[in-house]
Design a protein around this motif. Sequence first.
Motif, PDB file in Angstrom:
ATOM      1  N   ILE A  62      30.921  66.543 -17.892  1.00 10.74           N
ATOM      2  CA  ILE A  62      31.233  65.902 -16.617  1.00 10.74           C
ATOM      3  C   ILE A  62      30.216  66.376 -15.586  1.00 10.74           C
ATOM      4  N   LYS A  63      29.487  65.442 -15.017  1.00 11.47           N
ATOM      5  CA  LYS A  63      28.534  65.748 -13.953  1.00 11.47           C
ATOM      6  C   LYS A  63      29.179  65.323 -12.637  1.00 11.47           C
ATOM      7  N   LEU A  64      29.295  66.266 -11.706  1.00 12.07           N
ATOM      8  CA  LEU A  64      29.982  66.001 -10.444  1.00 12.07           C
ATOM      9  C   LEU A  64      29.044  66.182  -9.260  1.00 12.07           C
ATOM     10  N   SER A  65      29.277  65.381  -8.242  1.00 10.26           N
ATOM     11  CA  SER A  65      28.553  65.523  -6.979  1.00 10.26           C
ATOM     12  C   SER A  65      29.468  65.037  -5.866  1.00 10.26           C
ATOM     13  N   TYR A  66      29.084  65.349  -4.640  1.00 13.26           N
ATOM     14  CA  TYR A  66      29.879  64.863  -3.514  1.00 13.26           C
ATOM     15  C   TYR A  66      28.961  64.457  -2.367  1.00 13.26           C
ATOM     16  N   GLU A  67      29.506  63.598  -1.527  1.00 11.49           N
ATOM     17  CA  GLU A  67      28.801  63.146  -0.336  1.00 11.49           C
ATOM     18  C   GLU A  67      29.837  63.019   0.777  1.00 11.49           C
ATOM     19  N   ILE A  68      29.483  63.473   1.960  1.00  8.21           N
ATOM     20  CA  ILE A  68      30.377  63.388   3.107  1.00  8.21           C
ATOM     21  C   ILE A  68      29.812  62.363   4.079  1.00  8.21           C
ATOM     22  N   LEU A  69      30.630  61.375   4.418  1.00  9.72           N
ATOM     23  CA  LEU A  69      30.254  60.378   5.416  1.00  9.72           C
ATOM     24  C   LEU A  69      31.140  60.580   6.635  1.00  9.72           C
ATOM     25  N   LYS A  70      30.490  60.774   7.781  1.00 12.70           N
ATOM     26  CA  LYS A  70      31.229  61.027   9.016  1.00 12.70           C
ATOM     27  C   LYS A  70      31.225  59.789   9.895  1.00 12.70           C
ATOM     28  N   SER A  71      32.360  59.575  10.564  1.00 12.28           N
ATOM     29  CA  SER A  71      32.463  58.533  11.572  1.00 12.28           C
ATOM     30  C   SER A  71      33.025  59.187  12.829  1.00 12.28           C
ATOM     31  N   GLU A  72      33.230  58.407  13.883  1.00  4.86           N
ATOM     32  CA  GLU A  72      33.746  58.981  15.121  1.00  4.86           C
ATOM     33  C   GLU A  72      35.142  59.566  14.960  1.00  4.86           C
ATOM     34  N   LEU A  73      35.961  58.963  14.127  1.00  8.88           N
ATOM     35  CA  LEU A  73      37.356  59.374  14.017  1.00  8.88           C
ATOM     36  C   LEU A  73      37.645  60.345  12.876  1.00  8.88           C
ATOM     37  N   GLN A  74      36.848  60.303  11.813  1.00  7.81           N
ATOM     38  CA  GLN A  74      37.146  61.136  10.654  1.00  7.81           C
ATOM     39  C   GLN A  74      35.912  61.290   9.796  1.00  7.81           C
ATOM     40  N   GLN A  75      36.035  62.098   8.789  1.00  5.20           N
ATOM     41  CA  GLN A  75      35.003  62.149   7.762  1.00  5.20           C
ATOM     42  C   GLN A  75      35.662  61.840   6.426  1.00  5.20           C
ATOM     43  N   THR A  76      34.899  61.195   5.576  1.00  3.30           N
ATOM     44  CA  THR A  76      35.393  60.854   4.251  1.00  3.30           C
ATOM     45  C   THR A  76      34.468  61.498   3.227  1.00  3.30           C
ATOM     46  N   THR A  77      35.068  62.179   2.270  1.00  4.34           N
ATOM     47  CA  THR A  77      34.302  62.822   1.209  1.00  4.34           C
ATOM     48  C   THR A  77      34.438  61.988  -0.059  1.00  4.34           C
ATOM     49  N   TYR A  78      33.307  61.653  -0.638  1.00  7.52           N
ATOM     50  CA  TYR A  78      33.257  60.906  -1.893  1.00  7.52           C
ATOM     51  C   TYR A  78      32.826  61.868  -2.989  1.00  7.52           C
ATOM     52  N   ILE A  79      33.694  62.047  -3.976  1.00  4.92           N
ATOM     53  CA  ILE A  79      33.380  62.896  -5.126  1.00  4.92           C
ATOM     54  C   ILE A  79      33.143  61.974  -6.316  1.00  4.92           C
ATOM     55  N   LYS A  80      31.985  62.129  -6.927  1.00  2.00           N
ATOM     56  CA  LYS A  80      31.626  61.307  -8.078  1.00  2.00           C
ATOM     57  C   LYS A  80      31.707  62.159  -9.337  1.00  2.00           C
ATOM     58  N   CYS A  81      32.408  61.645 -10.331  1.00  2.65           N
ATOM     59  CA  CYS A  81      32.569  62.327 -11.619  1.00  2.65           C
ATOM     60  C   CYS A  81      32.045  61.398 -12.713  1.00  2.65           C
ATOM     61  N   HIS A  82      30.976  61.799 -13.345  1.00  6.33           N
ATOM     62  CA  HIS A  82      30.395  61.010 -14.432  1.00  6.33           C
ATOM     63  C   HIS A  82      30.738  61.712 -15.749  1.00  6.33           C
ATOM     64  N   LEU A  83      31.579  61.070 -16.564  1.00  3.83           N
ATOM     65  CA  LEU A  83      32.063  61.672 -17.801  1.00  3.83           C
ATOM     66  C   LEU A  83      31.350  61.097 -19.012  1.00  3.83           C
ATOM     67  N   SER A  84      31.102  61.947 -19.989  1.00  2.00           N
ATOM     68  CA  SER A  84      30.632  61.472 -21.288  1.00  2.00           C
ATOM     69  C   SER A  84      31.354  62.267 -22.366  1.00  2.00           C
ATOM     70  N   PHE A  85      31.573  61.599 -23.480  1.00  4.37           N
ATOM     71  CA  PHE A  85      32.318  62.186 -24.589  1.00  4.37           C
ATOM     72  C   PHE A  85      31.473  62.130 -25.851  1.00  4.37           C
ATOM     73  N   LYS A  86      31.466  63.236 -26.604  1.00  2.54           N
ATOM     74  CA  LYS A  86      30.794  63.270 -27.896  1.00  2.54           C
ATOM     75  C   LYS A  86      31.854  63.379 -28.977  1.00  2.54           C
ATOM     76  N   GLY A  87      31.666  62.622 -30.031  1.00  2.00           N
ATOM     77  CA  GLY A  87      32.606  62.658 -31.141  1.00  2.00           C
ATOM     78  C   GLY A  87      32.786  61.274 -31.724  1.00  2.00           C
ATOM     79  N   GLU A  88      33.597  61.214 -32.753  1.00  2.00           N
ATOM     80  CA  GLU A  88      33.873  59.941 -33.413  1.00  2.00           C
ATOM     81  C   GLU A  88      34.983  59.214 -32.648  1.00  2.00           C
ATOM     82  N   LEU A  89      34.589  58.532 -31.582  1.00  2.00           N
ATOM     83  CA  LEU A  89      35.540  57.832 -30.721  1.00  2.00           C
ATOM     84  C   LEU A  89      35.076  56.399 -30.527  1.00  2.00           C
TER      85      LEU A  89
END
Length: 134
Positions: free
Chosen positions: A75-102
């Motif tokens: 799982i590769k994770l990152s975040y970005e914070i976007l601010k506005s006048e009233l609030q800030q919003t945090t975006y967390i991105k999770c990129h998942l990969s699976f190895k195996g017989e699936l």
Amino acid sequence: MNDNEILVTIGDIPYTTTITHGKNTLIADEPLELGGQDKGVNPPALLLSAIGSCKAMTVKMYADRKKWKLEEVNIKLSYEILKSELQQTTYIKCHLSFKGELDQEQKDRLLQIAEKCPIHKILSNPIIISSNLI
């Protein structure tokens, strides 16, 4: 301390922080360019680590119960914070990969299960943080 308590301690060394949970210890710190000693990951990385490890463990537990041949979760994770006048919003991105017989259906199901991990649920709902002196 009970299972949902940790102890965080900082002393004379700038920003080097010891985190204790039961018999386990972690070090958090800031990089050298911010005045830290770079002896551990910084707090935002700890938060991403909590989400990523929870998702990975949840997926692995599910696959083990189903007896699916899941060899590895990345799982590769990152975040970005976007601010506005009233609030800030945090975006967390999770990129998942699976190895195996699936097959694709199993991978899609594991992605759904990852969204149900306890830390994802905590952070997806309102949080109230209270601080007091003891």
